[in-house]
Design a protein around this motif. Structure first.
Motif, short mmCIF file in Angstrom:
data_model
loop_
_atom_site.label_atom_id
_atom_site.label_comp_id
_atom_site.label_asym_id
_atom_site.label_seq_id
_atom_site.Cartn_x
_atom_site.Cartn_y
_atom_site.Cartn_z
N LEU A 21 0.84 -1.19 0.00
CA LEU A 21 0.00 0.00 0.00
C LEU A 21 0.88 1.25 0.00
CD1 LEU A 21 -2.73 -0.69 2.72
CD2 LEU A 21 -2.92 -0.99 0.25
N ILE A 23 0.59 5.10 1.81
CA ILE A 23 -0.10 5.97 2.76
C ILE A 23 0.40 7.38 2.53
CG2 ILE A 23 -0.46 6.52 5.19
CD1 ILE A 23 -1.70 3.90 4.49
N LEU A 61 -2.39 -1.48 9.81
CA LEU A 61 -2.62 -2.02 8.47
C LEU A 61 -1.68 -3.20 8.26
CD1 LEU A 61 -2.68 1.39 8.25
CD2 LEU A 61 -3.65 0.75 6.03
N ILE A 70 -7.37 -3.04 7.52
CA ILE A 70 -7.13 -1.95 8.45
C ILE A 70 -7.92 -2.23 9.72
CG2 ILE A 70 -8.95 -0.53 7.36
CD1 ILE A 70 -7.33 1.93 8.30
N VAL A 120 -5.15 6.32 1.66
CA VAL A 120 -4.58 5.00 1.45
C VAL A 120 -4.78 4.61 -0.01
CG1 VAL A 120 -4.64 2.58 2.13
CG2 VAL A 120 -5.13 4.36 3.82
N ASN A 122 -4.20 1.63 -2.89
CA ASN A 122 -3.96 0.19 -3.04
C ASN A 122 -3.88 -0.13 -4.53
OD1 ASN A 122 -3.83 -2.55 -2.91
ND2 ASN A 122 -5.82 -2.86 -1.93
#
Length: 269
Positions: A21, A23, A61, A70, A120, A122
């Motif tokens: 991911l 952030i 996470l 999460i 976030v 993805n």
């Protein structure tokens, strides 16, 4: 925009995750390793603020069974989540978790007088959803079946203004009722009455955290209202023009309602 790798606590590697991911907070992007957990809070991998109202470890996470999750590992605070376009919203209470299925998920939470947001991303998300146009009634804004009058819309814009103007910072303060009322040129009693009306209307449509009473301070209710308004895009950056009209006084205040969700004449209190 800076990118910062992180050192997180290792967890068991799980097959099926194509990548980590990302952030983003306060202009910095953190690349997460799918073999490690990542914590957010007053301390942790993302030490978001020294705010004493913020849990030391609030969100975690990590990957489980090939899926990013999460978890709210705090004790008292909740976090609101929404898809990038506001078409989906959920609230994550202490001790609960959800999978991260959207390509972009906005996290928003409030600790004391301060609100925070974290984005976030993805890249391996495969969840597909269909977005439909939001209907707008003449004279009122409509989101789903919830309709807001022009003056109620102005109230929301005034409350959300600091977050809309400082969104890139990820940290903002929610104005007091007195400050927001002054911004609109309304008496505080009028502002509070309209605030009650907005909260009651949204509460009837199932939006939690807006009902006053024991255990729900006025500041908490207001923070929840701001979170909801931003997450489902009841107000956007474009709506700041409504406040600019008030400030310049270029529009009279005779009480005419709006068309297509934007007041042609700002409604007087």
């Amino acid at each position: 925009m800076a990118t910062r790798p992180v050192e997180s606590r290792p967890v068991d590697s799980r097959p099926g995750v194509d990548g980590g991911l990302q952030i983003e907070h306060d202009g910095i992007v953190y690349d997460l390793d799918p073999t490690c957990s990542f914590t957010i809070g007053r301390e942790g991998d993302l030490a978001i603020d020294s705010n004493k109202y913020l849990h030391r470890r609030f969100l975690c996470l990590e990957v489980e069974a090939g899926v990013w999750w999460i978890s709210n590992v705090g004790q008292h605070m909740s976090v609101s989540l929404s898809a990038g376009d506001g078409s989906f919203q959920a609230r994550l209470g202490p001790g609960t978790r959800v999978p991260i299925v959207f390509s972009h998920t906005l996290l928003q939470f409030t600790a004391g007088p301060t609100s925070y947001d974290v984005l976030v991303s993805n890249p391996s998300a495969t969840f597909q959803y269909r977005s439909t146009d939001r209907a707008t009634a003449v004279g009122e804004d409509t989101v789903g079946n919830v309709r807001l009058t022009a003056s109620q819309k102005l109230l929301l814009v005034a409350l959300c203004e600091p977050l809309l103007r400082e969104r890139d910072s990820g940290v903002s303060g929610i104005p007091t009722s007195a400050v927001a009322a002054q911004r609109l040129g309304w008496p505080v009693t009028t502002f509070n009455r309209k605030l009650d009306n907005v909260c009651d209307r949204l509460d009837r449509f199932g939006i939690q955290g807006l009902r006053g009473g024991v255990g729900n301070l006025a500041s908490n209710r207001k923070a929840r209202l701001v979170e909801h308004a931003l997450l489902v895009q009841l107000v956007t950056v474009d709506d700041l023009d409504l406040l600019d009209v008030l400030l310049t006084g270029s529009t009279d205040q005779t009480g005419s309602t709006d068309h297509a969700g934007v007041p042609e004449r700002i409604i007087a209190p």
